[in-house]
Scaffold this active site. Sequence first.
Site, PDB file in Angstrom:
ATOM      1  N   ARG A  63       6.820  -0.801  -0.626  1.00  0.00           N
ATOM      2  CA  ARG A  63       6.370  -1.341   0.656  1.00  0.00           C
ATOM      3  C   ARG A  63       6.131  -1.928   2.293  1.00  0.00           C
ATOM      4  NH1 ARG A  63       0.682   0.130   3.295  1.00  0.00           N
ATOM      5  NH2 ARG A  63       0.684   1.389   5.101  1.00  0.00           N
ATOM      6  N   HIS A  67       8.095  -1.980   5.661  1.00  0.00           N
ATOM      7  CA  HIS A  67       6.768  -2.537   6.947  1.00  0.00           C
ATOM      8  C   HIS A  67       8.565  -3.866   7.597  1.00  0.00           C
ATOM      9  CE1 HIS A  67       3.335  -0.040   6.660  1.00  0.00           C
ATOM     10  NE2 HIS A  67       4.884   1.125   5.957  1.00  0.00           N
ATOM     11  N   ASP A  68       9.137  -4.728   6.511  1.00  0.00           N
ATOM     12  CA  ASP A  68       9.679  -5.668   7.387  1.00  0.00           C
ATOM     13  C   ASP A  68      10.571  -4.803   8.044  1.00  0.00           C
ATOM     14  OD1 ASP A  68      10.554  -7.919   8.009  1.00  0.00           O
ATOM     15  OD2 ASP A  68      11.427  -8.550   5.781  1.00  0.00           O
ATOM     16  N   VAL A  71      10.090  -3.298  11.927  1.00  0.00           N
ATOM     17  CA  VAL A  71      10.292  -4.478  12.461  1.00  0.00           C
ATOM     18  C   VAL A  71      11.047  -5.090  12.747  1.00  0.00           C
ATOM     19  CG1 VAL A  71       8.203  -5.266  13.952  1.00  0.00           C
ATOM     20  CG2 VAL A  71       7.616  -3.614  11.796  1.00  0.00           C
ATOM     21  N   GLY A  73      14.362  -5.508  12.168  1.00  0.00           N
ATOM     22  CA  GLY A  73      15.368  -5.487  11.187  1.00  0.00           C
ATOM     23  C   GLY A  73      14.796  -6.539   9.849  1.00  0.00           C
ATOM     24  N   ASP A  75      13.987  -9.118   8.383  1.00  0.00           N
ATOM     25  CA  ASP A  75      13.799 -10.686   8.269  1.00  0.00           C
ATOM     26  C   ASP A  75      12.459 -11.371   7.353  1.00  0.00           C
ATOM     27  OD1 ASP A  75      11.548  -9.499  10.055  1.00  0.00           O
ATOM     28  OD2 ASP A  75      12.783 -10.178  12.325  1.00  0.00           O
ATOM     29  N   SER A  77       9.721 -10.730   8.774  1.00  0.00           N
ATOM     30  CA  SER A  77       8.952 -10.772   9.503  1.00  0.00           C
ATOM     31  C   SER A  77       7.407 -10.211   9.438  1.00  0.00           C
ATOM     32  CB  SER A  77       9.062 -10.301  11.195  1.00  0.00           C
ATOM     33  OG  SER A  77       9.013  -8.925  10.967  1.00  0.00           O
ATOM     34  N   ASN A  95      -0.520  -1.657   9.398  1.00  0.00           N
ATOM     35  CA  ASN A  95      -0.735  -2.634   7.940  1.00  0.00           C
ATOM     36  C   ASN A  95      -1.948  -3.068   7.726  1.00  0.00           C
ATOM     37  OD1 ASN A  95       2.086  -2.511   8.044  1.00  0.00           O
ATOM     38  ND2 ASN A  95       2.332  -4.592   9.302  1.00  0.00           N
ATOM     39  N   HIS A 194       6.948   7.141  -2.058  1.00  0.00           N
ATOM     40  CA  HIS A 194       5.057   7.850  -1.982  1.00  0.00           C
ATOM     41  C   HIS A 194       4.633   8.606  -3.577  1.00  0.00           C
ATOM     42  CE1 HIS A 194       3.749   8.459   2.163  1.00  0.00           C
ATOM     43  NE2 HIS A 194       4.827   6.918   1.930  1.00  0.00           N
ATOM     44  N   ASP A 239       0.789  10.416  -5.605  1.00  0.00           N
ATOM     45  CA  ASP A 239       1.061  11.265  -6.522  1.00  0.00           C
ATOM     46  C   ASP A 239       0.355  12.035  -6.922  1.00  0.00           C
ATOM     47  OD1 ASP A 239       2.355  11.963  -8.587  1.00  0.00           O
ATOM     48  OD2 ASP A 239       4.189  10.954  -8.778  1.00  0.00           O
ATOM     49  N   THR A 242       1.183  10.896 -11.530  1.00  0.00           N
ATOM     50  CA  THR A 242       1.688   9.419 -12.295  1.00  0.00           C
ATOM     51  C   THR A 242       1.471   8.560 -10.837  1.00  0.00           C
ATOM     52  OG1 THR A 242       3.514  10.441 -11.792  1.00  0.00           O
ATOM     53  CG2 THR A 242       2.547  10.460 -14.331  1.00  0.00           C
ATOM     54  N   ASP A 247       9.256   8.177 -10.134  1.00  0.00           N
ATOM     55  CA  ASP A 247       9.431  10.197 -11.244  1.00  0.00           C
ATOM     56  C   ASP A 247       9.821  10.722  -9.704  1.00  0.00           C
ATOM     57  OD1 ASP A 247       7.150  10.831 -10.516  1.00  0.00           O
ATOM     58  OD2 ASP A 247       6.983  10.719 -12.013  1.00  0.00           O
TER      59      ASP A 247
END
Length: 319
Positions: A63, A67-68, A71, A73, A75, A77, A95, A194, A239, A242, A247
């Site tokens: 994840r 999330h990087d 925001v 690009g 980078d 951040s 976050n 997910h 999920d 599993t 998968d």
Amino acid sequence: MAPKNFSSCINSIWILLFVFGVASAQLTPDFYDKTCPGAFAAIDKVVRAAIANESRMGASLLRLQFHDCFVDGCDGSVLLDDTPTMKGEKTAAPNNNSLRGFDVIDRIKAEVESLCPGVVSCADIVIITARDSVVALGGPYWTVLLGRRDSLIANFSGANTDIPAPTLNLSGLITSFANKGLSASDLVTLNGAHTVGEARCINYRNRIYNETNIDPSYAAPLRAICPITGGDNNLAPLDTETPAVFDNDIYKDMMMEKGLLHSDQQFYNGGSTDSQVEGYSKNPEAFAADFGNAMIKMGNISPLTGTSGQIRLNCRKVN
Ligand code: HEM
Ligand SMILES: *[C@@H]1O[C@H](CO)[C@@H](O)[C@H](O)[C@H]1NC(C)=O
Ligand SMILES: *[C@@H]1O[C@H](CO)[C@@H](O)[C@H](O)[C@H]1NC(C)=O
Ligand SMILES: *[C@@H]1O[C@H](CO)[C@@H](O)[C@H](O)[C@H]1NC(C)=O
Ligand SMILES: *[C@@H]1O[C@H](CO)[C@@H](O)[C@H](O)[C@H]1NC(C)=O
Ligand SMILES: *[C@@H]1O[C@H](CO)[C@@H](O)[C@H](O)[C@H]1NC(C)=O
């Protein structure tokens, strides 16, 4: 062809500058092959140890790339801590009390710094770590493109506006991905992430009490975990079967109205993306191949390259 006079010599320099400039602005798979060939094994080792200790960590590290990259690009951040003069992204709404894995990134950075000081960016570590996590959880391998540099700033408000909320409908989700140059098809593919990890009650409460496109036999036990009031941080797997295996089950879940998040169920809700969900539910190989390609595409969002930004020595702060 050797330059014959001053003017053609200048032309040659321009051509060289142009070629070098383009080359340095491009991400490549072999970026660290000469400067830090040991980085890959070192990163994979820490990722595998972290997942062996706690399987959910694989999901959390995957994840981080999303999330990087969404925001400003890819980078690094997202990794910056707050300072007295700069509010980091870690406490932005998508976050706060949610994003995890920063300690693992710190351990990776320390290992890689001891191997080759000042060479491997935190932004690239996020990208390699996401790939290694998916592989460790049984998912596909893809060749990562590298050469990103680290930002000097974070963007708290950008994290709030640019990372899509789970309350969005299909057209809102498509728009948020389109804003980053990603297609509706990329969206359906990437949301397949997910297939691993967990969500907090606060993010699925309204869905299990109020929504109608949910299997009642799925919602009932979730209500025991997630009460109408309180228990905001109580976790449920994204999920159903599993949550620690990468998968294609999440697509089967969607077709049975067992998407945990409102957003997850949007992709199979009588709209334009139903056929892609159905396709992936029957064809895990197609999902696996598309997922790797979509991660590469997401990894290409506005990287800092060349001499922009810096190579942070500590991913939590600028040098
Ligand atoms: C389509 C838009 C998306 C929305 C609205 C969304 C939203 C969410 C939400 C609300 C959670 C639970 C967070 C919590 O309750 O603390 C979550 C978890 C997660 N998301 Fe997404 N997400 C999206 C796309 C993605 C993408 C593109 C990826 C990666 C490629 C991703 C990877 C994950 C993972 C692995 C988790 C579980 C993390 C853990 O267990 O630590 N998500 N997402
Ligand atoms: C192992 O996982 C637990 C949570 O399950 C965590 O508290 C602990 O810090 C982890 N240890 C390491 C070394 O990652
Ligand atoms: C983040 O969460 C903490 C703990 O729940 C809370 O005290 C804080 O106000 C939140 N930060 C922001 C910026 O919302
Ligand atoms: C922060 O993100 C917003 C939304 O994408 C953007 O408009 C703004 O330019 C960014 N700020 C900085 C300083 O990068
Ligand atoms: C999706 O949400 C937006 C914003 O909330 C709304 O304007 C739009 O009508 C919704 N679209 C559909 C198809 O429900
Ligand atoms: C159900 O929807 C209503 C109306 O939007 C809202 O006030 C209520 O808080 C929701 N219930 C839950 C448990 O989220």
